[in-house]
Design an enzyme around this catalytic site. Sequence first.
Site, PDB file in Angstrom:
ATOM      1  N   SER A 168      57.532  65.290  18.185  1.00  0.00           N
ATOM      2  CA  SER A 168      58.924  65.065  17.807  1.00  0.00           C
ATOM      3  C   SER A 168      59.843  65.885  18.713  1.00  0.00           C
ATOM      4  CB  SER A 168      59.114  65.391  16.326  1.00  0.00           C
ATOM      5  OG  SER A 168      60.348  64.900  15.857  1.00  0.00           O
ATOM      6  N   ASP A 263      58.394  54.447  12.701  1.00  0.00           N
ATOM      7  CA  ASP A 263      59.087  55.677  13.094  1.00  0.00           C
ATOM      8  C   ASP A 263      60.391  55.319  13.797  1.00  0.00           C
ATOM      9  OD1 ASP A 263      59.921  58.138  14.075  1.00  0.00           O
ATOM     10  OD2 ASP A 263      58.108  58.510  15.235  1.00  0.00           O
ATOM     11  N   HIS A 293      56.400  58.692  11.213  1.00  0.00           N
ATOM     12  CA  HIS A 293      56.722  59.921  11.920  1.00  0.00           C
ATOM     13  C   HIS A 293      56.097  61.118  11.193  1.00  0.00           C
ATOM     14  CE1 HIS A 293      59.257  62.257  14.697  1.00  0.00           C
ATOM     15  NE2 HIS A 293      59.301  63.145  13.722  1.00  0.00           N
TER      16      HIS A 293
END
Length: 322
Positions: A168, A263, A293
């Site tokens: 991320s 995501d 995610h």
Amino acid sequence: MPIPLRMTVFWAVFRHVDRMPVMQQPPERIRAASDARRRLLRLPTASLVIGRRHGGTDVVDREIPAADGTPLPVRIYRPRDSAGRRLPVVVNFHGGGWVSGDIRQSEWWCSTVAALAGVAVVSVDYRLAPEHPFPGPPEDCYDTTLWVSEHADELEVDAERLAVMGDSAGGNLAAVVSMMARDRERPPVAAQVLVYPSVDLVDALPSESENANRPILTGKDVANTPDVYFHGTPADRGDPYASPLRGKHENLPPALIQTAEFDPLRDHGSVYAEALRAAGVSVRLTNYVDAVHGYLSLPGLMPVARQAVAEAAEFLREQLRP
């Protein structure tokens, strides 16, 4: 494939427990919300969701100096009984939107990569926005990577076989550190592992609206975070060290990019893979079709996490072999 039922149920419950979504808070409330979530993840039962440290690793905690002298906590994982052997090394940057998270949330991932790939993993607690806005986090991550390279003998690692990885916001930081190392001509980075990275803080990509209301990360989270990351700074969101998609990609290290079908950041990974390939960089792109995610931080809920960590370990073994 649909989102696994256990993930859907977990998210329905967690939303009622987590009353202050971190990345939807104003800057002055970010730290309180982040600390509240951290306390939840430290509950004894949390390990059923976020996983445990791999039993085949040894772990050392220490501090290293950033360029300005500030001590940065790092956690170093090595395969069990590897003392006295010089290992390849991977520097890890945790996720959390540049405003939240810590090295503990990467414990399962980092220790498992160390055990499966036969590498040392150095995971860093870089300073967070809004207290330390851009370019603070990438500079801390670069400083850590450079320190690891310069202290290879002390750490019993091979500075010529050094990789970076992150998920991320950490994936963004790993991509940025690869650029910094190329631009500043040190240290040599041999590979990058980017797990559902954010690569463009200027334009919204289609997956951000398509998956705006999926578990873990929402479209609103994605839209709000840059304001906190750049809090009080005049920096351009298109700066390549913030939005690596907008930089030059020639002569960057080979990359493994993992994405999740459900995501908001899914398309960030695919467009970055295209940009790297266009610049002649070797890329492996894997999209996990039943994942959301944050899957690598949720091995107890997302079986795909184990497939993903095996792929990352295989890639690192291949790229960092003598």
